[in-house]
Design a protein around this motif. Structure first.
Motif, PDB file in Angstrom:
ATOM      1  N   UNK A 173       0.826  -1.216   0.000  1.00 19.79           N
ATOM      2  CA  UNK A 173       0.000   0.000   0.000  1.00 19.79           C
ATOM      3  C   UNK A 173       0.856   1.261   0.000  1.00 19.79           C
ATOM      4  N   UNK A 174       2.046   1.173   0.608  1.00 17.56           N
ATOM      5  CA  UNK A 174       2.928   2.339   0.689  1.00 17.56           C
ATOM      6  C   UNK A 174       3.859   2.469  -0.511  1.00 17.56           C
ATOM      7  N   UNK A 175       3.802   1.514  -1.429  1.00 18.02           N
ATOM      8  CA  UNK A 175       4.708   1.536  -2.573  1.00 18.02           C
ATOM      9  C   UNK A 175       4.116   2.363  -3.717  1.00 18.02           C
ATOM     10  N   UNK A 176       4.921   2.572  -4.749  1.00 15.11           N
ATOM     11  CA  UNK A 176       4.490   3.339  -5.919  1.00 15.11           C
ATOM     12  C   UNK A 176       4.753   2.524  -7.175  1.00 15.11           C
ATOM     13  N   UNK A 177       3.932   2.736  -8.200  1.00 15.62           N
ATOM     14  CA  UNK A 177       4.062   2.024  -9.461  1.00 15.62           C
ATOM     15  C   UNK A 177       4.047   3.012 -10.629  1.00 15.62           C
ATOM     16  N   UNK A 178       4.787   2.649 -11.662  1.00 16.41           N
ATOM     17  CA  UNK A 178       4.679   3.392 -12.915  1.00 16.41           C
ATOM     18  C   UNK A 178       3.294   3.117 -13.501  1.00 16.41           C
ATOM     19  N   UNK A 179       2.504   4.145 -13.770  1.00 17.04           N
ATOM     20  CA  UNK A 179       1.144   3.903 -14.279  1.00 17.04           C
ATOM     21  C   UNK A 179       1.155   3.435 -15.730  1.00 17.04           C
ATOM     22  N   UNK A 180       0.057   2.850 -16.137  1.00 23.71           N
ATOM     23  CA  UNK A 180      -0.107   2.507 -17.550  1.00 23.71           C
ATOM     24  C   UNK A 180      -0.335   3.788 -18.348  1.00 23.71           C
ATOM     25  N   UNK A 181       0.052   3.748 -19.621  1.00 24.08           N
ATOM     26  CA  UNK A 181      -0.179   4.869 -20.521  1.00 24.08           C
ATOM     27  C   UNK A 181      -1.045   4.422 -21.692  1.00 24.08           C
ATOM     28  N   UNK A 182      -1.987   5.262 -22.047  1.00 25.96           N
ATOM     29  CA  UNK A 182      -2.817   5.044 -23.233  1.00 25.96           C
ATOM     30  C   UNK A 182      -2.744   6.318 -24.070  1.00 25.96           C
ATOM     31  N   UNK A 183      -2.270   6.181 -25.299  1.00 20.04           N
ATOM     32  CA  UNK A 183      -2.077   7.342 -26.182  1.00 20.04           C
ATOM     33  C   UNK A 183      -1.210   8.408 -25.514  1.00 20.04           C
ATOM     34  N   UNK A 184      -0.217   7.957 -24.725  1.00 18.31           N
ATOM     35  CA  UNK A 184       0.721   8.871 -24.094  1.00 18.31           C
ATOM     36  C   UNK A 184       0.230   9.508 -22.820  1.00 18.31           C
ATOM     37  N   UNK A 185      -0.960   9.140 -22.348  1.00 14.76           N
ATOM     38  CA  UNK A 185      -1.532   9.731 -21.143  1.00 14.76           C
ATOM     39  C   UNK A 185      -1.589   8.711 -20.012  1.00 14.76           C
ATOM     40  N   UNK A 186      -1.245   9.168 -18.795  1.00 16.17           N
ATOM     41  CA  UNK A 186      -1.363   8.294 -17.618  1.00 16.17           C
ATOM     42  C   UNK A 186      -2.822   7.905 -17.427  1.00 16.17           C
ATOM     43  N   UNK A 187      -3.064   6.624 -17.111  1.00 15.64           N
ATOM     44  CA  UNK A 187      -4.429   6.183 -16.839  1.00 15.64           C
ATOM     45  C   UNK A 187      -4.435   5.294 -15.599  1.00 15.64           C
ATOM     46  N   UNK A 188      -5.584   5.229 -14.972  1.00 13.80           N
ATOM     47  CA  UNK A 188      -5.782   4.340 -13.835  1.00 13.80           C
ATOM     48  C   UNK A 188      -5.936   2.907 -14.349  1.00 13.80           C
ATOM     49  N   UNK A 189      -5.409   1.955 -13.600  1.00 16.62           N
ATOM     50  CA  UNK A 189      -5.575   0.541 -13.956  1.00 16.62           C
ATOM     51  C   UNK A 189      -6.043  -0.225 -12.725  1.00 16.62           C
ATOM     52  N   UNK A 190      -7.110  -0.985 -12.874  1.00 14.94           N
ATOM     53  CA  UNK A 190      -7.697  -1.721 -11.762  1.00 14.94           C
ATOM     54  C   UNK A 190      -7.419  -3.219 -11.903  1.00 14.94           C
ATOM     55  N   UNK A 191      -7.402  -3.878 -10.744  1.00 14.43           N
ATOM     56  CA  UNK A 191      -7.275  -5.325 -10.735  1.00 14.43           C
ATOM     57  C   UNK A 191      -5.915  -5.867 -11.126  1.00 14.43           C
ATOM     58  N   UNK A 192      -4.862  -5.129 -10.847  1.00 17.06           N
ATOM     59  CA  UNK A 192      -3.517  -5.630 -11.134  1.00 17.06           C
ATOM     60  C   UNK A 192      -3.181  -6.759 -10.170  1.00 17.06           C
ATOM     61  N   UNK A 193      -2.647  -7.841 -10.685  1.00 17.24           N
ATOM     62  CA  UNK A 193      -2.365  -9.024  -9.873  1.00 17.24           C
ATOM     63  C   UNK A 193      -0.862  -9.278  -9.853  1.00 17.24           C
ATOM     64  N   UNK A 194      -0.299  -9.346  -8.634  1.00 20.34           N
ATOM     65  CA  UNK A 194       1.133  -9.553  -8.475  1.00 20.34           C
ATOM     66  C   UNK A 194       1.398 -10.611  -7.403  1.00 20.34           C
ATOM     67  N   UNK A 195       2.513 -11.266  -7.561  1.00 19.43           N
ATOM     68  CA  UNK A 195       2.994 -12.209  -6.541  1.00 19.43           C
ATOM     69  C   UNK A 195       4.240 -11.640  -5.886  1.00 19.43           C
ATOM     70  N   UNK A 196       4.263 -11.703  -4.562  1.00 24.29           N
ATOM     71  CA  UNK A 196       5.400 -11.232  -3.780  1.00 24.29           C
ATOM     72  C   UNK A 196       5.998 -12.401  -3.004  1.00 24.29           C
ATOM     73  N   UNK A 197       7.282 -12.609  -3.153  1.00 25.23           N
ATOM     74  CA  UNK A 197       7.968 -13.604  -2.327  1.00 25.23           C
ATOM     75  C   UNK A 197       8.672 -12.868  -1.182  1.00 25.23           C
ATOM     76  N   UNK A 198       8.508 -13.387  -0.003  1.00 24.65           N
ATOM     77  CA  UNK A 198       9.134 -12.770   1.171  1.00 24.65           C
ATOM     78  C   UNK A 198       9.911 -13.811   1.950  1.00 24.65           C
ATOM     79  N   UNK A 199      10.878 -13.326   2.717  1.00 21.52           N
ATOM     80  CA  UNK A 199      11.760 -14.186   3.513  1.00 21.52           C
ATOM     81  C   UNK A 199      11.530 -13.907   4.986  1.00 21.52           C
ATOM     82  N   UNK A 200      11.565 -14.946   5.769  1.00 18.93           N
ATOM     83  CA  UNK A 200      11.348 -14.792   7.207  1.00 18.93           C
ATOM     84  C   UNK A 200      12.213 -15.765   7.996  1.00 18.93           C
TER      85      UNK A 200
END
Length: 476
Positions: free
Chosen positions: A449-476
């Protein structure tokens, strides 16, 4: 299935240090930056608790960069390179025989020529390398240390010939997770090269870069008495390396980009940790940084900078590609990274303009649409260079050796939205975590939630993108 790293206990390492026959004498200022060793009593309490509560998951130690999930979610991340026991190597027994033969040969040489004969250096180096391959890092360190003593007696205290021996000692200490000793010998390695080459010799450039990378990694591992000193040292050394490449070889040298990325990485860490910089006002921390600055040909400020240093470095990288023909894709990525940097610091207008420039940079390419899809068809965690050391970190998970003997990893799948300005919204876990992993998953969600992402671009304009799915591996 659980996956484990076996890490040497701090008590094993301490026992080795106590029984060492001798030690290389370091200049006093080098020792000021050595990491503080944890108390053995605290480590024993943690070990006892681990035995009593084996089902308890420990805190997240390291979070790997996000991996996008497309199509089926049921897939496996490539397994990390878990060290294999040397005893499983088919050549293990052959090396054992070679070690025995080298020991006998060294004994014979000592009888014939004495314990300090220079011919012993090569034999000791070969023996230490074999011990290192066998996983006997304690023995390898003793052997390489003896080789260094013999070499210094014959060739002088600051002989450059000891460099590969010191590098092998560092490799062994890294394998053991003994970051205090890694720190001492990283500084010593730079010291002998600086003494031999001088401050403005281009042969010093790799040493500057290596020491800068070490300080950046040590900061990430939270190793050292003063983390502000780590940031200060890393930025000064990266800047010095980049400047020396530019002066001696010109800004078209590829190493120029490598060290500028290091400057940007250190600047990002500075920006995230402004509260630490007040430490540099204290005399015991300021003095070593002033000594390091005085050793460098260019006297950079000892107080590192964040936004401005990163912006200058990334703009210089962009200019590097602007002056080259046929590298539109690299220019577009470099321009996008400048835009990413502005976005991280909430400079939305210049970020939007730079993203548009990156979009247009590939307009004349035959595969422009494909290049744009690769650059902007999927949100991407920023800054992209923040993950430069991920492979090194995963390969050296011994940095938590004083907390636990065994290091495990797991993963979590997250779905979230990314606004046109790169902000993360509506983070949702996919699937239910095991009860013992629930707190870890909560930590990862908060970090995302505290991280930042490069947004998607459509026709050179920043746009909102919903439902992005990512996998995170963590070590403990």
């Amino acid at each position: 299935m659980q996956h484990h790293f076996r890490i040497m206990k701090s008590s094993e390492r301490n026992d080795f240090r106590l029984r060492k026959a001798s030690a290389i004498v370091m200049p006093a200022f080098l020792l000021l930056s050595a990491a503080t060793a944890p108390a053995q009593e605290a480590g024993q309490e943690v070990a006892n608790a681990a035995e009593q509560e084996t089902a308890v998951r420990y805190s997240v130690l390291y979070l790997e960069p996000a991996v996008p999930v497309s199509g089926e979610i049921d897939f496996e991340l490539p397994p990390p390179g878990i060290p294999q026991s040397p005893e499983l190597d088919p050549e293990f027994q052959e090396r054992m025989q070679d070690i025995q033969q080298f020991n006998e040969s060294i004994t014979d040489s000592e009888i014939m020529a004495g314990a300090w004969d220079n011919s012993l250096v090569e034999q000791l180096n070969s023996l230490g390398s074999l011990q290192q391959q066998q996983g006997d890092h304690l023995g390898a360190i003793e052997t390489h240390e003896r080789a260094i003593h013999v070499q210094r007696i014959n060739s002088g205290l600051h002989t450059i010939e000891q460099t590969p021996l010191v590098e092998q000692m560092i490799d062994s200490y890294i394998a053991m997770g003994d970051w205090t000793q890694v720190d001492v010998y990283q500084n010593y390695l730079f010291y002998i090269q600086q003494k031999f080459y001088g401050n403005n010799d281009p042969r010093l450039i790799p040493a500057l870069g290596d020491l800068a990378n070490w300080h950046a990694r040590a900061f990430t591992m939270r190793q050292g008495e003063s983390l502000a000193m780590r940031l200060s040292s890393a930025q000064m050394l990266f800047r010095a390396a980049a400047r020396m490449v530019e002066v001696h070889f010109g800004p078209d040298d590829d190493r120029y980009i490598e060290y500028l990325r290091g400057v940007a990485r250190s600047a990002y860490l500075v920006a995230l940790n402004q509260d630490l910089l007040r430490e540099l006002a204290r005399a015991q921390f300021r003095a070593p940084q002033e000594t390091l600055r005085d050793m460098l040909y260019w006297h950079f400020p000892i107080v590192p900078t964040g936004f401005r240093a990163g912006e200058d470095a990334l703009l210089a990288i962009r200019e590097f590609y602007m002056d080259r023909e046929g590298e539109a894709e690299q220019l577009a990525e470099a321009t996008a990274q400048v835009a990413d940097w502005y976005l991280l610091f909430n400079r939305r207008a210049p970020a939007r303009d730079m993203y548009l420039e990156a979009w247009e940079a590939v307009a004349e390419e035959d595969n422009a649409e494909e290049l744009r899809r690769q650059l902007f068809g999927q949100v991407r965690e920023i800054p992209v260079f923040a993950s430069d050391d991920n492979e090194w970190m995963v390969e050296n998970m011994g940095f938590i050796a004083d907390v636990e003997e065994v290091v495990d990893y797991d993963h979590i799948d997250l779905r979230f939205d990314v606004t046109q300005w790169g902000e993360v919204r509506n983070v949702v876990s996919i699937g239910e975590p095991a009860p013992e992993a629930e707190s870890q998953h909560g930590w990862v969600r908060r970090a995302v939630r505290d991280s930042m992402f490069r947004p998607m671009l459509v026709d050179g304009e920043n746009v909102r993108s919903d439902g992005n799915l990512f996998r995170y591996r963590y070590w403990y």
